[in-house]
Write a protein that holds these residues in place. Structure first.
Motif, PDB file in Angstrom:
ATOM      1  N   GLU A  43       0.825  -1.208   0.000  1.00  0.00           N
ATOM      2  CA  GLU A  43       0.000   0.000   0.000  1.00  0.00           C
ATOM      3  C   GLU A  43       0.860   1.260   0.000  1.00  0.00           C
ATOM      4  OE1 GLU A  43      -3.518   1.866  -0.500  1.00  0.00           O
ATOM      5  OE2 GLU A  43      -3.174  -0.301  -0.440  1.00  0.00           O
ATOM      6  N   SER A  44       1.983   1.225   0.704  1.00  0.00           N
ATOM      7  CA  SER A  44       2.846   2.408   0.749  1.00  0.00           C
ATOM      8  C   SER A  44       3.417   2.736  -0.623  1.00  0.00           C
ATOM      9  CB  SER A  44       3.994   2.202   1.743  1.00  0.00           C
ATOM     10  OG  SER A  44       4.867   1.166   1.317  1.00  0.00           O
ATOM     11  N   LYS A  96       1.839   2.145  -3.528  1.00  0.00           N
ATOM     12  CA  LYS A  96       0.736   2.765  -4.272  1.00  0.00           C
ATOM     13  C   LYS A  96       0.627   4.252  -3.918  1.00  0.00           C
ATOM     14  CE  LYS A  96      -2.043  -1.491  -4.221  1.00  0.00           C
ATOM     15  NZ  LYS A  96      -3.321  -2.084  -3.773  1.00  0.00           N
ATOM     16  N   ILE A  97       0.720   4.542  -2.642  1.00  0.00           N
ATOM     17  CA  ILE A  97       0.612   5.931  -2.191  1.00  0.00           C
ATOM     18  C   ILE A  97       1.775   6.756  -2.724  1.00  0.00           C
ATOM     19  CG2 ILE A  97       0.719   7.427  -0.147  1.00  0.00           C
ATOM     20  CD1 ILE A  97      -0.780   5.160   1.358  1.00  0.00           C
ATOM     21  N   ARG A 106       1.343   7.527  -6.391  1.00  0.00           N
ATOM     22  CA  ARG A 106       0.261   8.500  -6.564  1.00  0.00           C
ATOM     23  C   ARG A 106       0.739   9.911  -6.209  1.00  0.00           C
ATOM     24  NH1 ARG A 106      -3.284   5.637  -4.205  1.00  0.00           N
ATOM     25  NH2 ARG A 106      -3.462   6.624  -2.158  1.00  0.00           N
ATOM     26  N   LEU A 107       1.547  10.028  -5.158  1.00  0.00           N
ATOM     27  CA  LEU A 107       2.070  11.327  -4.758  1.00  0.00           C
ATOM     28  C   LEU A 107       3.030  11.888  -5.805  1.00  0.00           C
ATOM     29  CD1 LEU A 107       2.700  10.742  -0.944  1.00  0.00           C
ATOM     30  CD2 LEU A 107       1.034  12.291  -1.956  1.00  0.00           C
ATOM     31  N   ASP A 112       8.320  -0.965   2.986  1.00  0.00           N
ATOM     32  CA  ASP A 112       8.069   0.393   2.476  1.00  0.00           C
ATOM     33  C   ASP A 112       9.291   1.003   1.808  1.00  0.00           C
ATOM     34  OD1 ASP A 112       5.514   0.144   3.667  1.00  0.00           O
ATOM     35  OD2 ASP A 112       6.253   0.964   5.553  1.00  0.00           O
ATOM     36  N   PHE A 122       8.676   3.947  -0.773  1.00  0.00           N
ATOM     37  CA  PHE A 122       8.239   5.175  -0.109  1.00  0.00           C
ATOM     38  C   PHE A 122       9.387   5.805   0.679  1.00  0.00           C
ATOM     39  CE2 PHE A 122       6.371   7.958   2.962  1.00  0.00           C
ATOM     40  CZ  PHE A 122       5.299   8.519   2.294  1.00  0.00           C
ATOM     41  N   ILE A 127       3.336  10.220   4.614  1.00  0.00           N
ATOM     42  CA  ILE A 127       2.353   9.180   4.322  1.00  0.00           C
ATOM     43  C   ILE A 127       1.097   9.358   5.174  1.00  0.00           C
ATOM     44  CG2 ILE A 127       3.320   7.539   5.986  1.00  0.00           C
ATOM     45  CD1 ILE A 127       2.683   5.327   3.933  1.00  0.00           C
ATOM     46  N   GLU A 158      -1.392  11.634   3.441  1.00  0.00           N
ATOM     47  CA  GLU A 158      -2.074  11.030   2.296  1.00  0.00           C
ATOM     48  C   GLU A 158      -3.170  10.083   2.785  1.00  0.00           C
ATOM     49  OE1 GLU A 158      -3.072   9.667  -1.550  1.00  0.00           O
ATOM     50  OE2 GLU A 158      -2.103  11.475  -0.803  1.00  0.00           O
ATOM     51  N   ILE A 159      -2.880   9.326   3.823  1.00  0.00           N
ATOM     52  CA  ILE A 159      -3.877   8.378   4.324  1.00  0.00           C
ATOM     53  C   ILE A 159      -5.075   9.119   4.919  1.00  0.00           C
ATOM     54  CG2 ILE A 159      -4.285   6.602   6.080  1.00  0.00           C
ATOM     55  CD1 ILE A 159      -1.411   5.696   5.664  1.00  0.00           C
TER      56      ILE A 159
END
Length: 266
Positions: free
Chosen positions: A23-24, A26-27, A30-31, A245, A248, A261, A264-265
């Protein structure tokens, strides 16, 4: 603000050992995209083997088949087919030795043999089905990369017979077959030339043998914590593993991510 670009290997980099995108990661991607930083996949895989990743990460640019086929923003900008006579010769040789070959292009991976144990092992490790069989595929369509499936002690005989080609191991019994001088780095150079992005504004994350040229070509090469020693030795930066991670954290350490992070969450 000068444009920047980040290239990501897949297996062991974007994908963890379970072939899942953390998930990290993906974030983080996206950032980057929100900041206008280009995000590009750079892999030895063929496109149909990672189309779901492109969709999930909203990426439309990739260097695939170890630099032999390159797409930028949905458009083909480079391809480099292998010599058909060489493919014919190595197919016959592999068959005579009880080994196997596979043929890769932008649409398919085709195997020279059905139910070969080495191919089964390698594709099981990728969490993928055995490729369809067509020992004459190389005569009908362009092939941008071959696979050789053999025991490690037999690799040297192929190296000696085909001195103009590199055999890059990617699994216990599997080797990519590429013309010497070809690598992910070639595809990266094509994208940098097209976009005009400066070398110092290019970054790449990787972990395996086929990432060596890539990491030394870009401005900053980042090795994953799970990378092999050879990759860590030539990298500018070593981050944590893909399951910890690593992407990230690596991007944060490089100053490429503006927001933490947690923001973003939330």
């Amino acid at each position: 603000m000068e444009r920047k670009i980040v290239f990501f290997d897949l297996d062991g980099t974007i994908l963890n050992e379970d072939k899942v995108i953390p998930e990290s990661t993906k974030i983080a991607i996206r950032l980057l995209q929100k900041q206008g930083i280009y995000t590009v996949i750079s892999t030895g895989r063929t496109p149909h083997m990672f189309d779901w990743i492109l969709s999930e990460l909203n990426i439309d640019s990739y260097v695939c088949i170890n630099g032999q086929y390159v797409i930028f923003e949905g458009e083909e900008i480079y391809s480099n087919p292998l010599d058909k006579e060489m493919l014919h010769d190595i197919t016959n040789l592999a068959t005579s030795k009880g080994h196997a070959v596979a043929y890769c292009n932008h649409q398919y991976v085709k195997a020279s043999e059905g139910n070969h144990s080495f191919i089964t092992t390698s594709f099981n490790n990728l969490r993928m089905d055995y490729p369809s069989v067509d020992p004459l595929f190389y005569k009908k369509a362009p092939v941008y990369q071959g696979h050789l499936y053999c025991d490690i002690q037999d690799e040297q005989s192929y190296i000696e017979r085909y001195p103009d080609y590199n055999f890059v191991q990617w699994d216990e019994y599997a080797y990519d077959i590429l013309p010497k001088g070809c690598s992910k780095a070639i595809g990266i150079q094509k994208i940098l030339e097209l976009t005009g992005i400066k070398i110092e504004n290019s970054y790449a994350f990787g972990d395996g043998l086929n990432d060596l040229e890539m990491l030394t070509t870009v401005g900053t090469g980042i090795a994953m914590g799970n990378a092999i020693p050879e990759v860590k030795a030539i990298a500018d930066v070593v981050t944590t593993s893909c399951s910890e991670d690593g992407i990230f954290k690596g991007l944060m350490n490089l100053g490429l991510l503006e927001d933490p992070i947690q923001k973003e969450i939330s």
